[in-house]
Design a protein around this motif. Structure first.
Motif, short mmCIF file in Angstrom:
data_model
loop_
_atom_site.label_atom_id
_atom_site.label_comp_id
_atom_site.label_asym_id
_atom_site.label_seq_id
_atom_site.Cartn_x
_atom_site.Cartn_y
_atom_site.Cartn_z
N ARG A 70 0.82 -1.21 0.00
CA ARG A 70 0.00 0.00 0.00
C ARG A 70 0.86 1.26 0.00
O ARG A 70 0.55 2.24 -0.67
N LYS A 71 1.94 1.24 0.75
CA LYS A 71 2.81 2.43 0.78
C LYS A 71 3.48 2.65 -0.57
O LYS A 71 3.65 3.79 -1.00
N MET A 72 3.86 1.56 -1.24
CA MET A 72 4.46 1.73 -2.57
C MET A 72 3.43 2.23 -3.58
O MET A 72 3.76 2.94 -4.52
N ASP A 73 2.16 1.87 -3.37
CA ASP A 73 1.10 2.39 -4.24
C ASP A 73 0.93 3.90 -4.10
O ASP A 73 0.35 4.55 -4.98
N SER A 74 1.45 4.47 -3.03
CA SER A 74 1.37 5.92 -2.85
C SER A 74 2.06 6.66 -3.99
O SER A 74 1.72 7.81 -4.30
N ALA A 75 3.04 6.02 -4.61
CA ALA A 75 3.76 6.66 -5.71
C ALA A 75 2.87 6.85 -6.94
O ALA A 75 3.23 7.59 -7.86
N LEU A 76 1.70 6.19 -6.97
CA LEU A 76 0.82 6.25 -8.13
C LEU A 76 -0.26 7.33 -8.00
O LEU A 76 -1.02 7.55 -8.95
N VAL A 77 -0.33 7.98 -6.85
CA VAL A 77 -1.44 8.89 -6.55
C VAL A 77 -0.89 10.26 -6.16
O VAL A 77 0.21 10.37 -5.58
N MET A 78 -1.64 11.29 -6.46
CA MET A 78 -1.26 12.65 -6.10
C MET A 78 -0.94 12.75 -4.61
O MET A 78 -1.66 12.24 -3.76
N ALA A 79 0.16 13.40 -4.30
CA ALA A 79 0.57 13.57 -2.90
C ALA A 79 -0.34 14.56 -2.18
O ALA A 79 -0.95 15.43 -2.80
N ASP A 80 -0.40 14.43 -0.85
CA ASP A 80 -1.20 15.36 -0.05
C ASP A 80 -0.35 16.35 0.72
O ASP A 80 -0.84 17.06 1.60
N GLY A 81 0.96 16.39 0.43
CA GLY A 81 1.85 17.33 1.11
C GLY A 81 2.57 16.75 2.30
O GLY A 81 3.35 17.44 2.95
N THR A 82 2.31 15.48 2.61
CA THR A 82 3.01 14.81 3.70
C THR A 82 3.82 13.65 3.15
O THR A 82 3.54 13.14 2.06
N ALA A 83 4.82 13.21 3.92
CA ALA A 83 5.65 12.07 3.50
C ALA A 83 4.78 10.83 3.36
O ALA A 83 4.05 10.47 4.29
N LEU A 84 4.83 10.20 2.20
CA LEU A 84 4.04 9.01 1.88
C LEU A 84 2.53 9.28 1.85
O LEU A 84 1.73 8.36 1.70
N GLY A 85 2.14 10.54 2.00
CA GLY A 85 0.72 10.87 2.00
C GLY A 85 0.14 10.89 0.60
O GLY A 85 0.82 11.23 -0.37
N SER A 86 -1.12 10.54 0.48
CA SER A 86 -1.80 10.50 -0.82
C SER A 86 -3.16 11.15 -0.70
O SER A 86 -3.81 11.10 0.36
N ARG A 87 -3.63 11.73 -1.81
CA ARG A 87 -4.96 12.32 -1.84
C ARG A 87 -5.96 11.25 -2.26
O ARG A 87 -5.88 10.72 -3.37
N PRO A 88 -6.91 10.92 -1.40
CA PRO A 88 -7.90 9.92 -1.78
C PRO A 88 -8.94 10.50 -2.71
O PRO A 88 -9.10 11.72 -2.82
N GLY A 89 -9.67 9.64 -3.41
CA GLY A 89 -10.74 10.13 -4.26
C GLY A 89 -11.07 9.19 -5.40
O GLY A 89 -10.58 8.07 -5.49
N ILE A 90 -11.90 9.74 -6.29
CA ILE A 90 -12.37 9.04 -7.49
C ILE A 90 -11.72 9.70 -8.69
O ILE A 90 -11.38 10.89 -8.65
N ARG A 91 -11.55 8.98 -9.76
CA ARG A 91 -10.93 9.57 -10.95
C ARG A 91 -11.82 10.66 -11.55
O ARG A 91 -13.05 10.50 -11.61
N PRO A 92 -11.23 11.76 -12.02
CA PRO A 92 -12.03 12.80 -12.68
C PRO A 92 -12.75 12.23 -13.90
O PRO A 92 -12.18 11.46 -14.68
N GLY A 93 -14.01 12.57 -14.04
CA GLY A 93 -14.78 12.09 -15.17
C GLY A 93 -15.36 10.71 -15.01
O GLY A 93 -16.10 10.24 -15.88
N ASP A 94 -15.03 10.03 -13.92
CA ASP A 94 -15.55 8.68 -13.67
C ASP A 94 -16.95 8.81 -13.09
O ASP A 94 -17.13 9.37 -11.99
N PRO A 95 -17.98 8.29 -13.78
CA PRO A 95 -19.35 8.40 -13.26
C PRO A 95 -19.67 7.36 -12.20
O PRO A 95 -20.79 7.34 -11.67
#
Length: 371
Positions: free
Chosen positions: A20-45
């Motif tokens: 899971r921590k390595m998956d953090s590299a695939l997602v927009m950071a949230d400004g913290t070490a290893l932090g990620s911004r959660p959410g849904i893909r833009p345009g995904d209904p």
């Protein structure tokens, strides 16, 4: 030094937290070490919430969830229903929350390892608030449901709002977000698209944000040229030395800016008398140095070029009715203060005369912001 296991090497085994921590590299950071911004893909209904009577429905979809210290949880769901609305309160409205949850017993001691949607009923109140899931829950909100009191229609008048729904992107992606819900921190160069204003902003190296484009709402106008063209009817002043606004020859200026001014004014009037005088009205506290270059007054045939501050008129000659017409050229610098507003070109007769002094179509002005 503490060594870790890099991904996709032979003969290595990984636990779920490492992955899971390595998956953090695939997602927009949230400004913290290893932090990620959660959410849904833009345009995904997917993961859209709706009501069928009092039944809450959620469509199939996928999302990214995050918990500090645990990395990224990727989840996908088939279409589901998290439940039905409870009866409305007789007196007060309430707000219910629909969210996607991941149960991880290592974190929440639930004894479960699964993903599903949850309907959390809010508390009726004169000022209803969105309910908050438990502190150990791993979740992202999908929608709120506003349930009026029974006098307002109760559950039969309940409405779904997806304003709380959050999107995320891969690193380097443009994040579409409401300007009121934009992240406060992100890496330098991260671009935000404000869906409510149409503006593009980006994060700078110091953590502040700045408008990306000159024409983006809220953006700087540095380098942008403002132009004005007189296309309407000929405008005349007769037997009057009182300055009037030249229609259409007006430039809207930003506050705290410096502009390079230029222009061409086409005019005529009585030969050797009447003449023309010109000046400007400016936004509050703006300053200006400018010149109007053209023929001298009283038909003396001399070329005149004087540089003066704002509030000082410049007089030039008229050489009879056109065509051909007389013209003057304008150059100058305008510096605005804390108030935005218009730079308005004005004209009048230099000496009162019964023969009109006229300003013609195709006269033009431009101001390019240089600071």
């Amino acid at each position: 030094m503490v060594a870790t296991d890099p991904l996709w090497l032979p003969s290595l085994s990984y636990d779920e937290t490492e992955l899971r921590k390595m998956d953090s590299a695939l997602v927009m950071a949230d400004g913290t070490a290893l932090g990620s911004r959660p959410g849904i893909r833009p345009g995904d209904p997917g993961l859209a919430v709706s009501l069928a009577g009092t039944t809450v429905n959620v469509t199939a979809g996928a999302a990214v969830l995050y918990r500090s210290g645990q990395g990224v949880y990727r989840a996908q769901l088939a279409a589901t229903s998290p439940g039905t609305l409870t009866a409305a309160n007789a007196t007060f409205a309430r707000i219910d929350l629909v969210y996607l949850r991941v149960w991880d017993t290592a974190i929440d001691s639930s004894g479960l390892r699964k993903a599903d949607t949850v309907l959390l009923t809010g508390t009726p109140s004169g000022s209803p608030a969105i309910p908050t899931p438990g502190a150990t829950e791993i979740y992202i909100p999908l929608a709120t449901i506003n349930v009026p009191n029974t006098g307002g229609g109760g559950t039969g008048a309940a409405t779904v709002s997806s304003a709380i729904r959050q999107v995320t992107v891969a690193p380097g992606g443009v994040l579409p977000v409401l300007s009121t819900a934009a992240p406060s921190t992100a890496g330098p160069g991260t671009i935000l698209y404000y869906t409510d204003t149409g503006a593009y902003w980006y994060f700078q190296a110091d953590g502040t944000t700045k408008a990306l484009l000159v024409d983006s709402p809220g953006g700087t106008t540095l380098g942008k040229t403002i132009e004005a063209l007189k296309t309407g009817a000929t405008q005349t002043v007769t037997s009057s030395t009182t300055l009037v606004n030249a229609t259409q020859l007006v430039l809207p200026l930003a506050a705290n800016a410096t502009y390079a001014l230029s222009g061409l004014v086409i005019y005529d009037g009585a030969f050797g008398s009447g003449d023309i005088k010109v000046d400007w009205s400016l936004p509050a506290s703006a300053t200006m140095l400018w010149t109007a270059n053209g023929m001298g007054t009283a038909a003396n045939g001399l070329y005149t070029a004087n540089t003066v501050p704002a509030g000082t008129t410049i007089a030039l000659g008229t050489y009879g009715a056109g065509p051909p017409y007389t013209s003057l050229s304008i150059e100058g610098t305008i510096v605005t203060a804390g108030t935005a507003g218009n730079a308005q070109f004005r004209f009048a007769q230099n000496s009162s005369n019964a023969v009109p002094t006229s300003v013609y179509a195709k006269s033009r002005l431009s101001a390019r912001r240089i600071a």
